[in-house]
Scaffold this active site. Structure first.
Site, PDB file in Angstrom:
ATOM      1  N   LYS A 171     -50.831  64.267   8.424  1.00 33.71           N
ATOM      2  CA  LYS A 171     -50.301  65.064   7.325  1.00 33.71           C
ATOM      3  C   LYS A 171     -50.547  66.541   7.640  1.00 33.71           C
ATOM      4  CE  LYS A 171     -49.871  64.557   2.342  1.00 33.71           C
ATOM      5  NZ  LYS A 171     -48.418  64.417   2.333  1.00 33.71           N
ATOM      6  N   ARG A 215     -57.985  60.131   6.112  1.00 35.14           N
ATOM      7  CA  ARG A 215     -56.719  60.536   6.746  1.00 35.14           C
ATOM      8  C   ARG A 215     -56.756  62.024   7.098  1.00 35.14           C
ATOM      9  NH1 ARG A 215     -51.232  59.315   3.598  1.00 35.14           N
ATOM     10  NH2 ARG A 215     -51.977  61.062   2.341  1.00 35.14           N
ATOM     11  N   GLU A 229     -39.103  57.043   7.791  1.00 32.67           N
ATOM     12  CA  GLU A 229     -39.544  57.364   6.442  1.00 32.67           C
ATOM     13  C   GLU A 229     -38.746  58.500   5.848  1.00 32.67           C
ATOM     14  OE1 GLU A 229     -43.420  59.087   5.863  1.00 32.67           O
ATOM     15  OE2 GLU A 229     -43.566  59.630   7.967  1.00 32.67           O
TER      16      GLU A 229
HETATM   17  N1  PLP Z   1     -44.724  60.122   3.991  1.00 36.03           N
HETATM   18  C1  PLP Z   1     -44.702  61.451   3.877  1.00 36.03           C
HETATM   19  C2  PLP Z   1     -43.931  62.225   4.890  1.00 36.03           C
HETATM   20  C3  PLP Z   1     -45.402  62.090   2.837  1.00 36.03           C
HETATM   21  O1  PLP Z   1     -45.385  63.401   2.714  1.00 36.03           O
HETATM   22  C4  PLP Z   1     -46.108  61.300   1.925  1.00 36.03           C
HETATM   23  C5  PLP Z   1     -46.889  61.928   0.872  1.00 36.03           C
HETATM   24  O2  PLP Z   1     -48.058  62.049   0.927  1.00 36.03           O
HETATM   25  C6  PLP Z   1     -46.101  59.915   2.075  1.00 36.03           C
HETATM   26  C7  PLP Z   1     -45.395  59.354   3.118  1.00 36.03           C
HETATM   27  C8  PLP Z   1     -46.844  59.047   1.134  1.00 36.03           C
HETATM   28  O3  PLP Z   1     -48.211  59.060   1.414  1.00 36.03           O
HETATM   29  P1  PLP Z   1     -49.281  58.780   0.283  1.00 36.03           P
HETATM   30  O4  PLP Z   1     -48.918  57.496  -0.330  1.00 36.03           O
HETATM   31  O5  PLP Z   1     -50.569  58.728   1.013  1.00 36.03           O
HETATM   32  O6  PLP Z   1     -49.183  59.908  -0.673  1.00 36.03           O
HETATM   33  C1  COI Z   2     -47.671  63.576  -1.688  1.00 34.17           C
HETATM   34  O1  COI Z   2     -47.065  62.606  -2.093  1.00 34.17           O
HETATM   35  O2  COI Z   2     -48.832  63.819  -2.045  1.00 34.17           O
HETATM   36  C2  COI Z   2     -47.080  64.526  -0.767  1.00 34.17           C
HETATM   37  O3  COI Z   2     -47.810  65.251  -0.150  1.00 34.17           O
HETATM   38  C3  COI Z   2     -45.633  64.597  -0.636  1.00 34.17           C
HETATM   39  C4  COI Z   2     -45.183  66.007  -0.658  1.00 34.17           C
HETATM   40  C5  COI Z   2     -43.913  66.089   0.047  1.00 34.17           C
HETATM   41  C6  COI Z   2     -45.124  66.530  -2.044  1.00 34.17           C
END
Ligand code: PLP
Ligand code: COI
Length: 395
Positions: free
Chosen positions: A234, A132, A270
């Protein structure tokens, strides 16, 4: 016994120390990047790493930064990534004209390291964070950091900070934050030619202060990402967008915002730091899908879809979710999922004066969210076996 910081003595007889050889430590204290003054790197062979846990109140950690012993750093210049290695310097010195400061060329990741029931230190699907981050970098014309190098860097930095990995059962974890930014000088709007990749680690507790208690979210007046913009990567710039609505939400007592689709503002997208999940009356798990490609592809959400379908035998549907369905009470449970959030149950969703209370309510986590959370955390902590390759042993 009080913990030590840094290394145990070379002749250390502590039962908590273990010989670890051949670490590369990159000393870059006070160094400047951008090709100006770059102190020579010293490669130090690290003989011993203290595994004795730090003296922290593990059960009461918030989601806050606490510097640890090592970070990882690797620079990109002359068209290639350098070898990279560990550093004890947690600061970065930049030119005032660095690309990151002007045109926000920055992407990051988030994953966690856990102590399993048998005392191993593991992390969860780091290969997906690596890929990612490559997608995020490509979108912002940054050089992708090689996936195998990413996973190796995560292993190095977590191993070196083993004393900071919270003990099994404490409820805390070691948050691992890879970040990559333009260090190169840029004045006209264009991509830089030098970058830095770093990983910092820090022990954390729950992200949403409710933890496993249901929280409230609200529909904000703002969007977090443009249609077909950068919502699906991200990048720090998306989070800058969400700071104002996030601050308003917190001031009003909400855990986060429920962003609607930026084009029509009729579909659920989201939260500021997590994806949403819903449960229909018949137990179907519904995962909101974006038709403007503005939802971050959460690794937790993708893992939960597999867990629900393949391990729990649930029906899972990924589709656009109208906010009207939430409003009409079509869902009995709602949750926010992510690395930091794990799964945080949502008990109430407010849209101005309109209050939508989920059937699961504000007192208890609904049974589906409860089951999903327990199954995922049991996989992560080694209590139960997950699909091959999900849990990666570090030491
Ligand atoms: N959506 C957003 C905007 C986020 O910052 C995060 C955190 O990483 C997620 C979703 C969840 O992603 P992940 O499960 O890969 O941590
Ligand atoms: C994560 O879940 O790793 C994120 O980056 C979310 C962040 C807003 C703390």
């Amino acid at each position: 016994m009080r913990p030590t910081t840094g290394f145990a003595p070379a002749n250390g007889s502590s039962p908590y120390t273990t010989a670890r050889k051949n670490y590369r430590i990159v000393e870059c204290s006070g160094s400047r990047i951008n090709g100006h003054i770059m102190r020579q790197r010293q490669h130090v062979s690290l003989e011993m790493i203290s595994l004795e846990k730090k003296d922290l109140d593990w059960g009461n950690l918030g989601f806050a930064y606490q510097p640890t012993d090592y970070s990882y750093v690797c620079n990109y210049k002359n068209g290639a990534w350098e070898e990279g290695g560990l550093t004890t310097d947690h600061s970065v010195v930049l030119s005032e004209c660095s690309g990151v400061l002007h045109y926000a060329q920055e992407v990051f990741e988030g994953l966690k390291a856990y102590t399993t029931e048998n005392g191993d230190i593991v992390c969860f699907r780091p290969d997906l964070n690596a890929s990612r981050m490559q997608d995020s970098a490509k979108r912002l014309i940054m050089p992708p950091f090689p996936e195998d190098k990413f996973v190796d860097a995560v292993k190095q930095v977590v191993k070196a900070n083993a004393a900071w990995v919270p003990p099994f059962g404490s409820g805390a974890t070691l948050y691992v934050r890879p970040v990559m930014f333009a260090t190169g000088i840029v004045i006209g709007v264009s991509p830089a030619d030098e970058y830095q990749f770093r990983i910092l680690v820090t022990p954390v507790g729950p992200y949403y202060s409710g933890g496993v208690r249901p929280v409230k979210v609200r529909i904000p007046d703002y969007d977090r990402a443009a249609p077909h913009g950068t919502g699906n990567i991200k990048a720090g710039l998306n989070y800058a967008m969400s700071l104002l609505p996030g601050t308003i939400a917190h001031e009003q007592g909400y855990a986060d915002n429920m962003y609607l689709d930026p084009q029509t503002r009729t579909y659920v997208e989201e939260a500021g730091g997590a994806n949403f999940l819903f449960v229909e009356k018949d137990g179907t798990l519904v995962v909101p899908k974006s038709f403007t490609d503005s939802i971050l592809p959460s690794i937790t959400r993708r893992s939960l879809v597999t867990v629900a379908r393949d391990m729990l035998g649930m029906k899972v549907v990924e589709r656009p979710v109208k906010f009207d369905e939430v409003r009409n009470g079509d869902f009995v449970e709602c949750g926010m999922c992510g690395t930091a959030a794990v799964i945080s149950p949502v008990g109430e969703i407010d849209n101005g004066d309109e209050k939508i209370v989920m059937a699961s309510g504000m007192e208890e986590t609904g049974p589906v969210m409860h089951k999903l959370r327990n199954t995922l955390t049991d996989i992560q902590s080694g209590k139960i076996q997950g699909p091959d390759g999900w849990v990666v042993k570090i030491c």
